[in-house]
Design an enzyme around this catalytic site. Sequence first.
Site, PDB file in Angstrom:
ATOM      1  N   TYR A   1       0.837  -1.203   0.000  1.00  0.00           N
ATOM      2  CA  TYR A   1       0.000   0.000   0.000  1.00  0.00           C
ATOM      3  C   TYR A   1       0.874   1.256   0.000  1.00  0.00           C
ATOM      4  CZ  TYR A   1      -3.059   3.735   1.546  1.00  0.00           C
ATOM      5  OH  TYR A   1      -3.722   4.932   1.641  1.00  0.00           O
TER       6      TYR A   1
ATOM      7  N   ARG B   1     -11.150   4.775   9.880  1.00  0.00           N
ATOM      8  CA  ARG B   1     -10.226   4.002   9.045  1.00  0.00           C
ATOM      9  C   ARG B   1      -8.918   3.826   9.805  1.00  0.00           C
ATOM     10  NH1 ARG B   1      -9.137   8.779   4.552  1.00  0.00           N
ATOM     11  NH2 ARG B   1      -8.243  10.299   5.996  1.00  0.00           N
TER      12      ARG B   1
ATOM     13  N   PHE C   1      15.051  19.650  -2.488  1.00  0.00           N
ATOM     14  CA  PHE C   1      13.696  19.150  -2.711  1.00  0.00           C
ATOM     15  C   PHE C   1      13.528  17.750  -2.112  1.00  0.00           C
ATOM     16  CE2 PHE C   1      10.807  16.638  -5.414  1.00  0.00           C
ATOM     17  CZ  PHE C   1       9.646  17.358  -5.272  1.00  0.00           C
TER      18      PHE C   1
ATOM     19  N   ARG D   1       2.013   8.695  12.697  1.00  0.00           N
ATOM     20  CA  ARG D   1       1.621   9.897  13.437  1.00  0.00           C
ATOM     21  C   ARG D   1       0.109  10.117  13.439  1.00  0.00           C
ATOM     22  NH1 ARG D   1       2.978  15.109  10.304  1.00  0.00           N
ATOM     23  NH2 ARG D   1       1.230  14.198   9.154  1.00  0.00           N
TER      24      ARG D   1
END
Length: 409
Positions: free
Chosen positions: A172, A229, A289, A219
């Site tokens: 996932y 969920r 980035f 978290r």
Amino acid sequence: MAFIDWVLHPTELWAAFWYFMRHAPPDEKTVKLQVSGDMKRCYDFLEMTSRSFAAVIQELNPKLRDGICLFYLILRGLDTIEDDMTIPGAKKRHLLEKFHEVIYQKGWTFKESGPDEKDALLLVEFDVVVNEFLRLPTEYQDVIADITRRMGAGMAKYTHTRVESLESYNEYCHYVAGLVGHGLSRLFAVSTLEDASVGENLELANSMGLFLQKTNITRDINEDVLDGRCFWPKAIWGKYATTEEELISKANREKGIEALNEMCTNALQHIPDVLAYLSQIKEPSVFRFCAIPQTMAIATIVLCYDNARVLDDNVKIRKGEAIKLISQSDNIDSVKRLFYGYLNTLEKKNHPDNPMYAQVSKIIDKTKKDIATTLKGGAPTDFTMEYLVLVLFLITLIAFFYSYLTRGF
């Protein structure tokens, strides 16, 4: 409370001062980009959906800036559909599976988002994103469309499949974040700003995404459970509670903290790959980035470890700490020093009576050793500089008052 935080962490105050001196406000940055029309609107959406991402994207090399802005917005649109609990299951799966096709359809918009979807406006005006996407070089379009297709298929799968095993948890996270790492790495290589090998060694890129995603999932447990969920794998939380609600209940607090620490440990295992990936990035704007979200992630996961507040609320690092991380994530040596410091903090929190003690200690020891052998000047000291800055501040303050008081004598 904020004032006390600044006093207790003076290096953060110093970092904030220099950061705001050196960086223009976001609206000024957008003007400096010299964009107009649909692309200007795309940067407006970037600001609306993620101010933190907007700042680092707008500082990217021009060869990548627009492409990554559009990549982000397309995946944000996909994610908004996935998160919308008002869309019927079959329709949602169809939208997710076909989203890579609609980005080629001029005029496509979606106006059926639920009333609570904060990024619904992006889908309402998605035609502007499509218009700019179609102006990108073909090699950029190909990467973005491929990642969108694969991510949409994975999201569609997990609309009716629960995250049960550790394998499904990794899968996932790969679909929703690891593939982002794949796509970004391929864009870096296509732009020629980074070596072609960056777009080929995608295992490291996957770990970059997994570390970020697993940190956020760990978290956000309280918020997610209250929303009905849970993305923690049952293979972990099922050892400590019979239901997700019991997992965060105060009556089950000791077991809940043990589950939290196991989730943190699962995320921490990706740190060696993160540092290996960052070590291969050469272009300065690309490095920042990539590095800034990762330093934010280690700060967050260390804050979460053995912290009961995570089960009650959404904990976040201090704003001053975030600014300090942004200002210091400029090169690999600086990032390694940041990681080393947070590993020291984690080491102090990792008590022997914690069931995860041995696993966490192994990760800490190996990573610190690797950093020490590759870092210029060797391992950083455990001295945090906060105390030195505070002492210098107090000396300056005393000298000022002494000078003031003795001026008349």
